[in-house]
Motif scaffolding. Structure first.
Motif, PDB file in Angstrom:
ATOM      1  N   THR A 156       0.777  -1.241   0.000  1.00 39.77           N
ATOM      2  CA  THR A 156       0.000   0.000   0.000  1.00 39.77           C
ATOM      3  C   THR A 156       0.808   1.290   0.000  1.00 39.77           C
ATOM      4  O   THR A 156       0.239   2.353  -0.198  1.00 39.77           O
ATOM      5  CB  THR A 156      -0.927   0.026   1.224  1.00 39.77           C
ATOM      6  N   SER A 157       2.097   1.243   0.278  1.00 42.47           N
ATOM      7  CA  SER A 157       2.858   2.499   0.258  1.00 42.47           C
ATOM      8  C   SER A 157       4.257   2.244  -0.274  1.00 42.47           C
ATOM      9  O   SER A 157       4.758   1.105  -0.238  1.00 42.47           O
ATOM     10  CB  SER A 157       2.961   3.108   1.665  1.00 42.47           C
ATOM     11  N   GLY A 158       4.882   3.318  -0.738  1.00 40.17           N
ATOM     12  CA  GLY A 158       6.257   3.207  -1.216  1.00 40.17           C
ATOM     13  C   GLY A 158       7.163   2.732  -0.091  1.00 40.17           C
ATOM     14  O   GLY A 158       8.060   1.900  -0.315  1.00 40.17           O
ATOM     15  N   ALA A 159       6.927   3.248   1.098  1.00 40.23           N
ATOM     16  CA  ALA A 159       7.770   2.854   2.237  1.00 40.23           C
ATOM     17  C   ALA A 159       7.651   1.353   2.487  1.00 40.23           C
ATOM     18  O   ALA A 159       8.641   0.669   2.741  1.00 40.23           O
ATOM     19  CB  ALA A 159       7.367   3.636   3.479  1.00 40.23           C
ATOM     20  N   MET A 160       6.437   0.836   2.399  1.00 44.21           N
ATOM     21  CA  MET A 160       6.241  -0.600   2.661  1.00 44.21           C
ATOM     22  C   MET A 160       6.884  -1.442   1.551  1.00 44.21           C
ATOM     23  O   MET A 160       7.477  -2.494   1.832  1.00 44.21           O
ATOM     24  CB  MET A 160       4.731  -0.868   2.747  1.00 44.21           C
ATOM     25  N   ALA A 161       6.780  -0.981   0.313  1.00 46.34           N
ATOM     26  CA  ALA A 161       7.446  -1.711  -0.786  1.00 46.34           C
ATOM     27  C   ALA A 161       8.956  -1.724  -0.550  1.00 46.34           C
ATOM     28  O   ALA A 161       9.627  -2.746  -0.753  1.00 46.34           O
ATOM     29  CB  ALA A 161       7.127  -1.046  -2.129  1.00 46.34           C
ATOM     30  N   ASN A 162       9.486  -0.580  -0.109  1.00 47.52           N
ATOM     31  CA  ASN A 162      10.929  -0.498   0.154  1.00 47.52           C
ATOM     32  C   ASN A 162      11.325  -1.348   1.357  1.00 47.52           C
ATOM     33  O   ASN A 162      12.358  -2.017   1.348  1.00 47.52           O
ATOM     34  CB  ASN A 162      11.329   0.964   0.382  1.00 47.52           C
ATOM     35  N   GLU A 163      10.508  -1.277   2.382  1.00 51.44           N
ATOM     36  CA  GLU A 163      10.771  -2.080   3.590  1.00 51.44           C
ATOM     37  C   GLU A 163      10.820  -3.573   3.202  1.00 51.44           C
ATOM     38  O   GLU A 163      11.719  -4.303   3.610  1.00 51.44           O
ATOM     39  CB  GLU A 163       9.617  -1.818   4.578  1.00 51.44           C
ATOM     40  N   ALA A 187      14.246   7.459   0.846  1.00 46.86           N
ATOM     41  CA  ALA A 187      13.744   6.091   0.688  1.00 46.86           C
ATOM     42  C   ALA A 187      12.422   5.869   1.400  1.00 46.86           C
ATOM     43  O   ALA A 187      11.790   4.818   1.202  1.00 46.86           O
ATOM     44  CB  ALA A 187      14.783   5.100   1.197  1.00 46.86           C
ATOM     45  N   GLY A 188      11.984   6.815   2.221  1.00 45.39           N
ATOM     46  CA  GLY A 188      10.729   6.630   2.952  1.00 45.39           C
ATOM     47  C   GLY A 188      10.922   6.920   4.430  1.00 45.39           C
ATOM     48  O   GLY A 188      12.021   7.287   4.856  1.00 45.39           O
ATOM     49  N   ARG A 189       9.848   6.741   5.183  1.00 47.48           N
ATOM     50  CA  ARG A 189       9.872   7.245   6.550  1.00 47.48           C
ATOM     51  C   ARG A 189       9.647   6.203   7.647  1.00 47.48           C
ATOM     52  O   ARG A 189       9.265   6.552   8.750  1.00 47.48           O
ATOM     53  CB  ARG A 189       8.840   8.367   6.689  1.00 47.48           C
ATOM     54  N   ALA A 283      16.626  -1.121  -7.011  1.00 51.83           N
ATOM     55  CA  ALA A 283      16.272   0.172  -7.607  1.00 51.83           C
ATOM     56  C   ALA A 283      14.973   0.649  -6.974  1.00 51.83           C
ATOM     57  O   ALA A 283      13.949  -0.034  -7.061  1.00 51.83           O
ATOM     58  CB  ALA A 283      16.121   0.035  -9.112  1.00 51.83           C
ATOM     59  N   ASP A 284      15.031   1.804  -6.332  1.00 49.54           N
ATOM     60  CA  ASP A 284      13.832   2.403  -5.733  1.00 49.54           C
ATOM     61  C   ASP A 284      13.190   3.285  -6.801  1.00 49.54           C
ATOM     62  O   ASP A 284      13.681   4.379  -7.093  1.00 49.54           O
ATOM     63  CB  ASP A 284      14.245   3.226  -4.508  1.00 49.54           C
ATOM     64  N   GLU A 285      12.110   2.778  -7.391  1.00 43.81           N
ATOM     65  CA  GLU A 285      11.433   3.503  -8.471  1.00 43.81           C
ATOM     66  C   GLU A 285      10.089   4.062  -8.020  1.00 43.81           C
ATOM     67  O   GLU A 285       9.154   4.189  -8.814  1.00 43.81           O
ATOM     68  CB  GLU A 285      11.235   2.568  -9.663  1.00 43.81           C
ATOM     69  N   VAL A 286      10.003   4.355  -6.741  1.00 37.72           N
ATOM     70  CA  VAL A 286       8.720   4.855  -6.228  1.00 37.72           C
ATOM     71  C   VAL A 286       8.335   6.158  -6.934  1.00 37.72           C
ATOM     72  O   VAL A 286       7.175   6.377  -7.273  1.00 37.72           O
ATOM     73  CB  VAL A 286       8.788   5.016  -4.695  1.00 37.72           C
ATOM     74  N   GLN A 287       9.322   7.008  -7.205  1.00 39.24           N
ATOM     75  CA  GLN A 287       8.986   8.288  -7.852  1.00 39.24           C
ATOM     76  C   GLN A 287       9.176   8.251  -9.371  1.00 39.24           C
ATOM     77  O   GLN A 287       8.548   9.007 -10.102  1.00 39.24           O
ATOM     78  CB  GLN A 287       9.832   9.420  -7.246  1.00 39.24           C
ATOM     79  N   THR A 288      10.029   7.354  -9.849  1.00 39.54           N
ATOM     80  CA  THR A 288      10.360   7.363 -11.280  1.00 39.54           C
ATOM     81  C   THR A 288       9.412   6.525 -12.134  1.00 39.54           C
ATOM     82  O   THR A 288       9.378   6.694 -13.361  1.00 39.54           O
ATOM     83  CB  THR A 288      11.792   6.821 -11.501  1.00 39.54           C
ATOM     84  N   GLY A 313       5.886   2.880  -6.873  1.00 45.74           N
ATOM     85  CA  GLY A 313       4.841   3.514  -6.066  1.00 45.74           C
ATOM     86  C   GLY A 313       4.261   4.711  -6.784  1.00 45.74           C
ATOM     87  O   GLY A 313       4.374   4.841  -8.003  1.00 45.74           O
ATOM     88  N   LYS A 314       3.627   5.571  -6.048  1.00 44.60           N
ATOM     89  CA  LYS A 314       3.046   6.827  -6.519  1.00 44.60           C
ATOM     90  C   LYS A 314       2.164   6.643  -7.766  1.00 44.60           C
ATOM     91  O   LYS A 314       1.010   6.333  -7.655  1.00 44.60           O
ATOM     92  CB  LYS A 314       4.153   7.853  -6.770  1.00 44.60           C
ATOM     93  N   PHE A 315       2.723   6.847  -8.973  1.00 46.68           N
ATOM     94  CA  PHE A 315       1.957   6.749 -10.217  1.00 46.68           C
ATOM     95  C   PHE A 315       1.199   5.426 -10.287  1.00 46.68           C
ATOM     96  O   PHE A 315       0.122   5.324 -10.865  1.00 46.68           O
ATOM     97  CB  PHE A 315       2.922   6.836 -11.412  1.00 46.68           C
TER      98      PHE A 315
HETATM   99  C1  LIG Z   1      12.182   7.505  -4.116  1.00 42.34           C
HETATM  100  C2  LIG Z   1      11.132   7.346  -3.048  1.00 42.34           C
HETATM  101  N1  LIG Z   1      11.121   6.245  -2.293  1.00 42.34           N
HETATM  102  C3  LIG Z   1      10.187   6.040  -1.342  1.00 42.34           C
HETATM  103  C4  LIG Z   1       9.215   6.981  -1.086  1.00 42.34           C
HETATM  104  C5  LIG Z   1       8.203   6.734  -0.007  1.00 42.34           C
HETATM  105  O1  LIG Z   1       6.953   6.492  -0.554  1.00 42.34           O
HETATM  106  P1  LIG Z   1       5.627   6.640   0.341  1.00 42.34           P
HETATM  107  O2  LIG Z   1       5.519   8.086   0.691  1.00 42.34           O
HETATM  108  O3  LIG Z   1       4.520   6.145  -0.545  1.00 42.34           O
HETATM  109  O4  LIG Z   1       5.818   5.786   1.543  1.00 42.34           O
HETATM  110  C6  LIG Z   1       9.194   8.160  -1.845  1.00 42.34           C
HETATM  111  C7  LIG Z   1       8.189   9.205  -1.585  1.00 42.34           C
HETATM  112  O5  LIG Z   1       8.353  10.356  -1.870  1.00 42.34           O
HETATM  113  C8  LIG Z   1      10.183   8.342  -2.846  1.00 42.34           C
HETATM  114  O6  LIG Z   1      10.211   9.459  -3.601  1.00 42.34           O
END
Ligand SMILES: Cc1ncc(COP(=O)(O)O)c(C=O)c1O
Length: 464
Positions: A156-163, A187-189, A283-288, A313-315
């Protein structure tokens, strides 16, 4: 009865009443969104109620929002109506989320399909067939030019995908417990990702979780030298902590860091060293995701054979971790109650398919055409107002400019003034601070971009 119609669900989705209802709803949205075709000032009659609502919301969430923005729930492509009666030109799209802008028929239709589906959320224990369709589309698209990313875990979130990606890398490379990342990366929070993210401010008061070693990113002005420097930093960290690095963490285009793209040779040089040392390449492609010449930026940079794990993520509306056979997690490592809402799953599929079918990818695809048009507009403003804005302007659907001296105060001031003039943007980067735009690639027009550039020019003149 054919197998096509042997399920009640198929009969529901094929029911002519559903088609008729869709038509009616889409026509109603189209009628009402027509009037939202230009930037508009707030309606003074709504001002006091709006302020009460915003103040209450700020109190409930424990802090005010960056913009005084509460959407009304309707828009028209790049334009969105705010509940204060204003209409904004949205070139930030929730920091890259609303890739088809506001109230786009494709998304409204996906939403109707989701609304008549049986559940709001889908999760690990119970998923519907549309989760399979989406996973297949994501994996097939990722593997199109040789990548081995055969698996895809939705979340559900970029952070969770990265985690999840970090967990896969750590488990596979146990007992390695360190990560190598680029300076200025985001990379997320979560507690772990706040350590990876190279921003001390986002870690204030948090305990140390994982150890991260940083290497400098690519410098467009010194491609070879910056590659050599990054490789030597990487080797230095590996020599210092032999066998201790589980992952090389890469944003291929620095997002929060200021919209700076890397380069194929740069990444290849680093990945070669990582592979020699059995370090997972992530590769963290959450924004790209969906913003370059290809759906995935690793494809844009020709790294198909070189990535082990990729997050999006995002898009993509919901988020995902794609991984190779080698990095498949052992049972129990990854699981989630929610993998996504049914609405997000339908919308994600429709959006990625839409981008593919409508020619957004390719070296001269719509993404690059829109980028070039934006850059032409920014160059015009820069030429007319020397010293006001400068590049580099980013890549594809990630556009940024440096305003005046590039100080944080000036960038924030510009973002706020743009908002007051009707254009939504956001800050990125540190030194210099930049103003960034994540346009709604699926629907934005050249006229929208021209309108954005006119507003930028008006604000530049006001700030000079
Ligand atoms: C490159 C990248 N990774 C991870 C994240 C975290 O994504 P999310 O805010 O959906 O947890 C972001 C969000 O800005 C991001 O730009």
């Amino acid at each position: 009865m054919s197998s096509e119609s042997s399920l009640a669900a198929q009969r529901l989705y094929n029911d002519p009443r559903v088609a008729q209802a869709k038509e009616l709803l889409l026509a109603a949205v189209a009628d009402h969104q027509k009037e939202l075709a230009d930037v508009r000032e707030p309606n003074p009659a709504l001002a006091s109620d709006y302020k009460v609502m915003l103040d209450q919301f700020s109190q409930h969430r424990g802090g005010s929002t960056f913009f005084p923005y509460l959407g009304s729930g309707i828009g028209n492509g790049s334009y969105v109506e705010i509940a204060d009666g204003s209409v904004k030109l949205d070139m930030i799209t929730g920091i890259g989320v609303h890739g088809y802008g506001h109230s786009h028929p494709l998304i409204v239709e996906a939403g109707i399909d989701a609304a008549i589906s049986d559940t709001v959320m889908q999760g690990n224990l119970q998923q519907n067939t549309n989760s399979c369709d989406l996973s297949k589309l994501l994996v097939d698209t990722a593997c199109e030019t040789g990548a081995e990313l055969k698996h895809c875990f939705l979340t559900t979130s970029g952070a969770m995908a990265n985690e999840n990606s970090l967990k896969m890398a750590f488990q596979h490379n146990h007992p390695a417990n360190r990560v190598i990342a680029f300076s200025h990366c985001f990379a997320g929070r979560t507690l772990a990702l706040a350590q990876v993210t190279d921003k001390a401010k986002y870690r204030v008061g948090l305990p140390d979780t994982i150890a991260v070693d940083y290497i400098p990113f690519f410098d467009q002005n010194a491609p070879q030298r910056s590659t050599e420097i990054a490789v030597s930093h990487l080797k230095y960290h590996i020599d210092r902590h032999p066998g201790k690095h589980a992952a090389l963490w890469m944003e291929l285009i620095q997002g929060e860091g200021g919209y700076y793209p890397g380069d194929q040779k740069f990444f290849e040089a680093l990945i070669e060293v990582a592979r020699e040392n059995n370090i997972a390449v992530i590769a963290d492609e959450v924004q790209t995701f969906c913003r370059t010449t290809r759906a995935y930026a690793f494809q844009h940079f020709g790294l198909d054979k070189l990535v082990d794990i990729v997050t999006i993520g995002k898009f993509s509306q919901l988020c995902a971790t794609l991984f190779t056979d080698e990095y498949a997690p052992k049972p129990g490592l990854i699981s989630q109650t929610f993998t996504g809402s049914t609405g997000a799953i339908f919308a994600s599929h429709a959006m990625l398919k839409g981008m593919i079918d409508n020619g957004h990818f390719g070296n001269n695809g719509k993404n690059m055409q829109l980028h070039n048009h934006f850059v032409e507009g920014l160059n015009r403003v820069a030429d007319k107002h020397p010293g006001a804005i400068s590049g580099p302007y980013g890549i594809g659907g990630m556009v940024a400019l440096t305003p005046f001296d590039g100080s944080a105060d000036v960038a924030t001031d510009m973002v706020r003034r743009l908002y007051d003039h009707g254009l939504m943007s956001f800050m990125a980067g540190g030194a210099p601070s930049r103003v960034r735009f994540l346009m709604p690639l699926g629907c934005v027009t050249e006229q929208d971009i021209d309108a954005a550039c006119d507003i930028i020019e008006a604000v530049v003149v006001a700030m000079a």
